[in-house]
Scaffold this active site. Sequence first.
Site, PDB file in Angstrom:
ATOM      1  CG  MET A   1      -1.673   1.277   1.409  1.00 20.27           C
ATOM      2  SD  MET A   1      -2.756   1.336   2.827  1.00 20.27           S
ATOM      3  CE  MET A   1      -1.597   1.577   4.152  1.00 20.27           C
ATOM      4  N   PRO A   2       1.058   1.875  -1.158  1.00 18.15           N
ATOM      5  CG  PRO A   2       1.577   2.191  -3.392  1.00 18.15           C
ATOM      6  CD  PRO A   2       0.669   1.432  -2.490  1.00 18.15           C
ATOM      7  CE1 TYR A   3      -0.311   8.756   4.290  1.00 18.30           C
ATOM      8  CE2 TYR A   3       2.010   8.741   4.865  1.00 18.30           C
ATOM      9  CZ  TYR A   3       0.758   9.297   4.969  1.00 18.30           C
ATOM     10  OH  TYR A   3       0.562  10.406   5.756  1.00 18.30           O
TER      11      TYR A   3
ATOM     12  CG  HIS B   1      -4.037   5.258   1.048  1.00 17.38           C
ATOM     13  ND1 HIS B   1      -5.331   5.408   1.458  1.00 17.38           N
ATOM     14  CD2 HIS B   1      -3.848   3.920   0.848  1.00 17.38           C
ATOM     15  CE1 HIS B   1      -5.903   4.218   1.537  1.00 17.38           C
ATOM     16  NE2 HIS B   1      -5.037   3.309   1.164  1.00 17.38           N
TER      17      HIS B   1
END
Length: 66
Positions: A1-3, A40
């Site tokens: 999950m890239p943030y 995100h």
Amino acid sequence: MPYINLQITKGATREQKAQIVKEFTETLVTVLGKKPEHTHIVIQEIDEENWGFASVLTDEYRKSQG
């Protein structure tokens, strides 16, 4: 999950922020193969008086350049 947590000085329009989110997401898809629905991005806008560089606050720096 890239943030991604992007901090910028205040003043960007809603359209500019939307473009940033779109293009950052596209970059993560293209370069790293990440899924857009897992990406995100948070944009934090900071008052110029709360951001400093080159030994001065940003609002003072901009005044001196104008």
